[in-house]
Design a protein around this motif. Structure first.
Motif, PDB file in Angstrom:
ATOM      1  N   ASP A 226       7.724   6.014  -3.169  1.00 33.56           N
ATOM      2  CA  ASP A 226       8.711   4.974  -2.854  1.00 33.56           C
ATOM      3  C   ASP A 226       8.142   4.006  -1.819  1.00 33.56           C
ATOM      4  O   ASP A 226       8.295   2.785  -1.924  1.00 33.56           O
ATOM      5  CB  ASP A 226      10.001   5.594  -2.301  1.00 33.56           C
ATOM      6  CG  ASP A 226      10.734   6.470  -3.297  1.00 33.56           C
ATOM      7  OD1 ASP A 226      10.686   6.170  -4.502  1.00 33.56           O
ATOM      8  OD2 ASP A 226      11.365   7.461  -2.857  1.00 33.56           O
ATOM      9  N   PHE A 227       7.510   4.579  -0.806  1.00 27.05           N
ATOM     10  CA  PHE A 227       6.890   3.756   0.235  1.00 27.05           C
ATOM     11  C   PHE A 227       5.787   2.891  -0.360  1.00 27.05           C
ATOM     12  O   PHE A 227       5.698   1.684  -0.081  1.00 27.05           O
ATOM     13  CB  PHE A 227       6.320   4.653   1.337  1.00 27.05           C
ATOM     14  CG  PHE A 227       5.577   3.895   2.409  1.00 27.05           C
ATOM     15  CD1 PHE A 227       6.229   3.480   3.557  1.00 27.05           C
ATOM     16  CD2 PHE A 227       4.226   3.600   2.269  1.00 27.05           C
ATOM     17  CE1 PHE A 227       5.550   2.771   4.557  1.00 27.05           C
ATOM     18  CE2 PHE A 227       3.544   2.896   3.244  1.00 27.05           C
ATOM     19  CZ  PHE A 227       4.214   2.481   4.391  1.00 27.05           C
ATOM     20  N   ALA A 228       4.925   3.499  -1.177  1.00 23.64           N
ATOM     21  CA  ALA A 228       3.799   2.770  -1.762  1.00 23.64           C
ATOM     22  C   ALA A 228       4.286   1.607  -2.623  1.00 23.64           C
ATOM     23  O   ALA A 228       3.714   0.510  -2.591  1.00 23.64           O
ATOM     24  CB  ALA A 228       2.935   3.719  -2.598  1.00 23.64           C
ATOM     25  N   GLN A 229       5.348   1.847  -3.383  1.00 28.29           N
ATOM     26  CA  GLN A 229       5.915   0.784  -4.219  1.00 28.29           C
ATOM     27  C   GLN A 229       6.389  -0.385  -3.366  1.00 28.29           C
ATOM     28  O   GLN A 229       6.143  -1.551  -3.687  1.00 28.29           O
ATOM     29  CB  GLN A 229       7.071   1.323  -5.057  1.00 28.29           C
ATOM     30  CG  GLN A 229       7.714   0.255  -5.950  1.00 28.29           C
ATOM     31  CD  GLN A 229       8.905   0.789  -6.725  1.00 28.29           C
ATOM     32  OE1 GLN A 229       9.132   1.995  -6.798  1.00 28.29           O
ATOM     33  NE2 GLN A 229       9.676  -0.112  -7.303  1.00 28.29           N
ATOM     34  N   LEU A 230       7.073  -0.064  -2.256  1.00 30.12           N
ATOM     35  CA  LEU A 230       7.563  -1.120  -1.377  1.00 30.12           C
ATOM     36  C   LEU A 230       6.408  -1.859  -0.703  1.00 30.12           C
ATOM     37  O   LEU A 230       6.442  -3.088  -0.560  1.00 30.12           O
ATOM     38  CB  LEU A 230       8.505  -0.533  -0.324  1.00 30.12           C
ATOM     39  CG  LEU A 230       9.122  -1.521   0.672  1.00 30.12           C
ATOM     40  CD1 LEU A 230       9.793  -2.691  -0.035  1.00 30.12           C
ATOM     41  CD2 LEU A 230      10.110  -0.798   1.589  1.00 30.12           C
ATOM     42  N   ALA A 231       5.386  -1.123  -0.304  1.00 34.25           N
ATOM     43  CA  ALA A 231       4.218  -1.764   0.310  1.00 34.25           C
ATOM     44  C   ALA A 231       3.583  -2.758  -0.656  1.00 34.25           C
ATOM     45  O   ALA A 231       3.237  -3.891  -0.274  1.00 34.25           O
ATOM     46  CB  ALA A 231       3.197  -0.714   0.740  1.00 34.25           C
ATOM     47  N   VAL A 232       3.442  -2.355  -1.905  1.00 36.47           N
ATOM     48  CA  VAL A 232       2.871  -3.248  -2.926  1.00 36.47           C
ATOM     49  C   VAL A 232       3.796  -4.444  -3.156  1.00 36.47           C
ATOM     50  O   VAL A 232       3.334  -5.581  -3.304  1.00 36.47           O
ATOM     51  CB  VAL A 232       2.620  -2.479  -4.235  1.00 36.47           C
ATOM     52  CG1 VAL A 232       2.277  -3.436  -5.373  1.00 36.47           C
ATOM     53  CG2 VAL A 232       1.483  -1.469  -4.046  1.00 36.47           C
ATOM     54  N   ASP A 233       5.103  -4.202  -3.170  1.00 41.19           N
ATOM     55  CA  ASP A 233       6.066  -5.307  -3.332  1.00 41.19           C
ATOM     56  C   ASP A 233       5.920  -6.332  -2.211  1.00 41.19           C
ATOM     57  O   ASP A 233       5.964  -7.547  -2.448  1.00 41.19           O
ATOM     58  CB  ASP A 233       7.504  -4.775  -3.334  1.00 41.19           C
ATOM     59  CG  ASP A 233       7.857  -3.991  -4.593  1.00 41.19           C
ATOM     60  OD1 ASP A 233       7.106  -4.109  -5.588  1.00 41.19           O
ATOM     61  OD2 ASP A 233       8.865  -3.259  -4.574  1.00 41.19           O
ATOM     62  N   LEU A 234       5.751  -5.851  -0.977  1.00 35.22           N
ATOM     63  CA  LEU A 234       5.596  -6.757   0.164  1.00 35.22           C
ATOM     64  C   LEU A 234       4.297  -7.555   0.055  1.00 35.22           C
ATOM     65  O   LEU A 234       4.247  -8.729   0.430  1.00 35.22           O
ATOM     66  CB  LEU A 234       5.620  -5.969   1.473  1.00 35.22           C
ATOM     67  CG  LEU A 234       6.969  -5.341   1.848  1.00 35.22           C
ATOM     68  CD1 LEU A 234       6.814  -4.448   3.080  1.00 35.22           C
ATOM     69  CD2 LEU A 234       8.019  -6.413   2.112  1.00 35.22           C
ATOM     70  N   VAL A 235       3.254  -6.913  -0.448  1.00 34.51           N
ATOM     71  CA  VAL A 235       1.988  -7.615  -0.656  1.00 34.51           C
ATOM     72  C   VAL A 235       2.159  -8.709  -1.710  1.00 34.51           C
ATOM     73  O   VAL A 235       1.683  -9.838  -1.545  1.00 34.51           O
ATOM     74  CB  VAL A 235       0.883  -6.623  -1.080  1.00 34.51           C
ATOM     75  CG1 VAL A 235      -0.358  -7.365  -1.574  1.00 34.51           C
ATOM     76  CG2 VAL A 235       0.529  -5.697   0.081  1.00 34.51           C
TER      77      VAL A 235
END
Length: 256
Positions: A226-235
């Motif tokens: 979940d965190f990784a998905q959000l990090a990629v979304d922010l990028v």
């Protein structure tokens, strides 16, 4: 940022939130440098993912150590555009404990050093390397994603050191974004709630279920993915900048 054919650094990348982020970035084609003190886990992850994923043993509180890792990343055949800060430690102790014993100073300083100063150390050195690259779309040269915690807002009893360190990351987000606007680098922060990392994995199943039951929805612990998905979304979202995003299933932690 739509193009992941770039170099990235992930601190604390050998396990937990960091490892999930490394996997997500590598799956999109990024050349990821894993920064961590956990040498065995870091090398295993790099070997598993292969390709352009490498590991550099890194102490985020040490300037030379982080600079060497950033140089490894910038030495790849693509520009450094992404830095994700996941390195962190926890500490639990009351400000004044039983028998009027004050909080130990050394672990407070250590927690702030690793979580806050370590995050800034990676941010400043990675951003300096990004600033030397040619700008892309909208003049963007890179993005830094930091990791805070909902403890920055809802710190519980015994979390004074941890909450202070994470509160510093929250407070640093906007001025860092403003500082780096002149060179086209965005800065955002994720404030996770209860995520099923190795730290929570050490708890008994009953305790884990009890924690999950207190989350409004969804009633489960967060996952590193979940965190990784959000990090990629922010990028990827080029207009998000200077923002802290809570990722907590609407949880607001009680005092204890």
């Amino acid at each position: 940022m739509k193009n992941f054919d770039v170099a990235a650094v992930v601190s604390g990348g050998a396990s937990g939130l960091g490892a999930a982020t490394v996997r997500a970035l590598a799956a999109r084609g990024a050349a990821v440098t894993v920064l961590d003190l956990q040498e065995e886990k870091g090398k295993e992850l790099a070997a598993e993912l292969g390709g352009h994923t490498t590991f550099v043993r890194t102490d985020v509180t040490d300037a030379d150590s982080v600079q060497a890792a950033v140089e490894e990343a910038t030495g790849k055949d693509r520009p450094l555009r992404i830095a994700v800060n996941c390195a962190g430690i926890g500490w639990a102790q009351r400000t004044v404990g039983r028998g009027n014993v004050p909080h130990d100073l050394d672990p407070f300083v250590r927690t702030v050093m690793v979580n806050l100063v370590g995050t800034f150390n990676v941010l400043r050195l990675a951003a300096a390397a990004m600033a030397a690259t040619e700008p892309g779309e909208d003049g963007e040269r890179g993005v830094v994603v930091n990791t805070a915690s909902i403890a920055a807002y809802d710190g519980q009893i015994g979390q004074v050191a941890y909450a202070a360190s994470k509160g510093g990351i929250v407070g640093m987000t906007l001025p860092a974004a403003r500082d780096l606007s002149s060179v086209g680098i965005r800065v955002c922060t994720i404030a996770p709630g209860l995520v099923d990392t190795p730290l929570l994995g050490s708890l008994p199943e009953e305790a884990r279920q009890s924690l999950a039951a207190g989350i409004p929805f969804p009633k489960r612990l967060g996952r590193p993915e979940d965190f990784a998905q959000l990090a990629v979304d922010l990028v990827e979202h080029g207009y998000l900048n200077g923002e802290v995003v809570r990722m907590d299933g609407a949880l607001r932690m009680a005092p204890r």
